[in-house]
Design a protein around this motif. Sequence first.
Motif, PDB file in Angstrom:
ATOM      1  N   PRO A 140      13.447 -29.120   8.599  1.00 15.87           N
ATOM      2  CA  PRO A 140      12.857 -28.990   7.237  1.00 15.87           C
ATOM      3  C   PRO A 140      12.554 -30.214   6.537  1.00 15.87           C
ATOM      4  N   ASP A 141      11.336 -30.117   5.649  1.00 16.19           N
ATOM      5  CA  ASP A 141      10.929 -31.390   5.211  1.00 16.19           C
ATOM      6  C   ASP A 141      12.093 -31.853   3.863  1.00 16.19           C
ATOM      7  N   ASP A 142      12.694 -30.934   3.223  1.00 15.73           N
ATOM      8  CA  ASP A 142      13.624 -30.926   2.157  1.00 15.73           C
ATOM      9  C   ASP A 142      14.781 -31.755   2.831  1.00 15.73           C
ATOM     10  N   PHE A 143      15.290 -31.399   4.034  1.00 14.67           N
ATOM     11  CA  PHE A 143      16.321 -31.949   4.802  1.00 14.67           C
ATOM     12  C   PHE A 143      15.865 -33.397   5.231  1.00 14.67           C
ATOM     13  N   LEU A 144      14.862 -33.648   5.697  1.00 12.30           N
ATOM     14  CA  LEU A 144      14.543 -34.817   6.125  1.00 12.30           C
ATOM     15  C   LEU A 144      14.603 -35.929   4.847  1.00 12.30           C
ATOM     16  N   ASP A 145      14.138 -35.342   3.802  1.00  8.08           N
ATOM     17  CA  ASP A 145      14.201 -36.164   2.297  1.00  8.08           C
ATOM     18  C   ASP A 145      15.511 -36.511   2.047  1.00  8.08           C
TER      19      ASP A 145
END
Length: 63
Positions: A52-57
């Motif tokens: 997920p993008d949030d996790f990558l951020d």
Amino acid sequence: MSDKLGDEKSAKTKREKKDDGGKRADKSGGRVSSVGRALRTVYDETLREDVPDDFLDLLGKLS
């Protein structure tokens, strides 16, 4: 002489238990292997999912 007879009975009992254990192991081994296959399938599917993008951020903020 009774000790020798006792040892033979003990050895026979151990063999019987071993034989019974082998039969049980075969039956449970089938269940264990089917559970193992199911877990491997779920694990493989999880590995193929996108992160997920949030996790990558969040990971980006750590470095």
